[in-house]
Design an enzyme around this catalytic site. Structure first.
Site, mmCIF file in Angstrom:
data_model
loop_
_atom_site.group_PDB
_atom_site.id
_atom_site.type_symbol
_atom_site.label_atom_id
_atom_site.label_comp_id
_atom_site.label_asym_id
_atom_site.label_seq_id
_atom_site.Cartn_x
_atom_site.Cartn_y
_atom_site.Cartn_z
ATOM 1 N N HIS A 98 0.834 -1.208 0.000
ATOM 2 C CA HIS A 98 0.000 0.000 0.000
ATOM 3 C C HIS A 98 0.868 1.257 0.000
ATOM 4 O O HIS A 98 0.685 2.157 -0.832
ATOM 5 C CB HIS A 98 -0.921 -0.020 1.218
ATOM 6 C CG HIS A 98 -1.794 1.192 1.356
ATOM 7 N ND1 HIS A 98 -3.153 1.134 1.254
ATOM 8 C CD2 HIS A 98 -1.493 2.494 1.595
ATOM 9 C CE1 HIS A 98 -3.657 2.352 1.413
ATOM 10 N NE2 HIS A 98 -2.663 3.192 1.627
ATOM 11 N N GLU A 99 1.805 1.319 0.931
ATOM 12 C CA GLU A 99 2.644 2.518 1.041
ATOM 13 C C GLU A 99 3.615 2.629 -0.129
ATOM 14 O O GLU A 99 3.830 3.715 -0.668
ATOM 15 C CB GLU A 99 3.390 2.544 2.380
ATOM 16 C CG GLU A 99 2.484 2.579 3.603
ATOM 17 C CD GLU A 99 1.426 3.684 3.586
ATOM 18 O OE1 GLU A 99 1.623 4.728 2.914
ATOM 19 O OE2 GLU A 99 0.383 3.503 4.239
ATOM 20 N N HIS A 111 2.083 4.113 -3.216
ATOM 21 C CA HIS A 111 2.000 5.580 -3.231
ATOM 22 C C HIS A 111 3.260 6.183 -3.853
ATOM 23 O O HIS A 111 3.184 7.081 -4.695
ATOM 24 C CB HIS A 111 1.801 6.138 -1.823
ATOM 25 C CG HIS A 111 0.423 5.983 -1.286
ATOM 26 N ND1 HIS A 111 -0.692 6.547 -1.879
ATOM 27 C CD2 HIS A 111 -0.038 5.328 -0.188
ATOM 28 C CE1 HIS A 111 -1.767 6.253 -1.170
ATOM 29 N NE2 HIS A 111 -1.406 5.503 -0.140
#
Length: 160
Positions: A72-73, A76
């Site tokens: 998820h991170e 980004h």
């Protein structure tokens, strides 16, 4: 550095190598820190190419961090590198999650945050009781903010 932190770093770099292979381009290794606080599992700092993980939530949810929070991170950062500034959980980020990492593109976690929840203060409106965070309480006390109930729309007042 503890074994879980080492595993998170290794997983982050493995996901990065996978993305490089699938996207056909190289990316620098991000700075990885275990300094995220509060209820967020992690955060990606786009300009400084850095990922911060929450050590408390990580210790309580190690498998979910390895499987979901890490991609998820990282997604980004990769989305920013490939597309520039776009919506944080927009279509580009969602494609990165599903096409590159094969992970559902969930925007929030569902971890129990009891252990990282800070002190709250009781406030009232016409219809019910509300719990405000320390930050919001302090803004009310300094007369920098007035919060309203989403139901009755009345201002919240400290419950004395």
């Amino acid at each position: 550095m503890n074994p879980l932190q080492q595993a998170i770093i290794e997983r982050t770099l493995a996901c990065l190598r996978l993305a490089e292979q699938k996207l056909g381009r190289q990316f620098p290794d991000p700075a990885i820190r275990f300094t995220q606080r509060g209820k967020s599992a992690g955060s990606a700092r786009l300009q400084s190419w850095e990922i911060r993980y929450n050590p408390v939530l990580m210790a309580e949810n190690p498998q979910a961090f390895l499987e979901e929070v890490v991609p998820h991170e990282l997604a980004h950062l990769l989305t920013f590198a490939c597309y520039g500034r776009v919506k944080p959980h927009g279509t580009e980020w969602q494609r990165m999650m599903t096409d590159i990492f094969h992970v559902p593109a969930r925007t929030t976690h569902s971890f129990d945050v009891t252990s990282v929840s800070g002190q709250t203060f009781c406030y009232r409106c016409q219809c019910r009781e509300h719990q405000l965070t320390l930050r919001r309480h302090n803004k009310v006390m300094r007369q920098q903010a007035i919060y309203h109930c989403t139901q009755c729309h009345q201002p919240l007042r400290p419950d004395s």
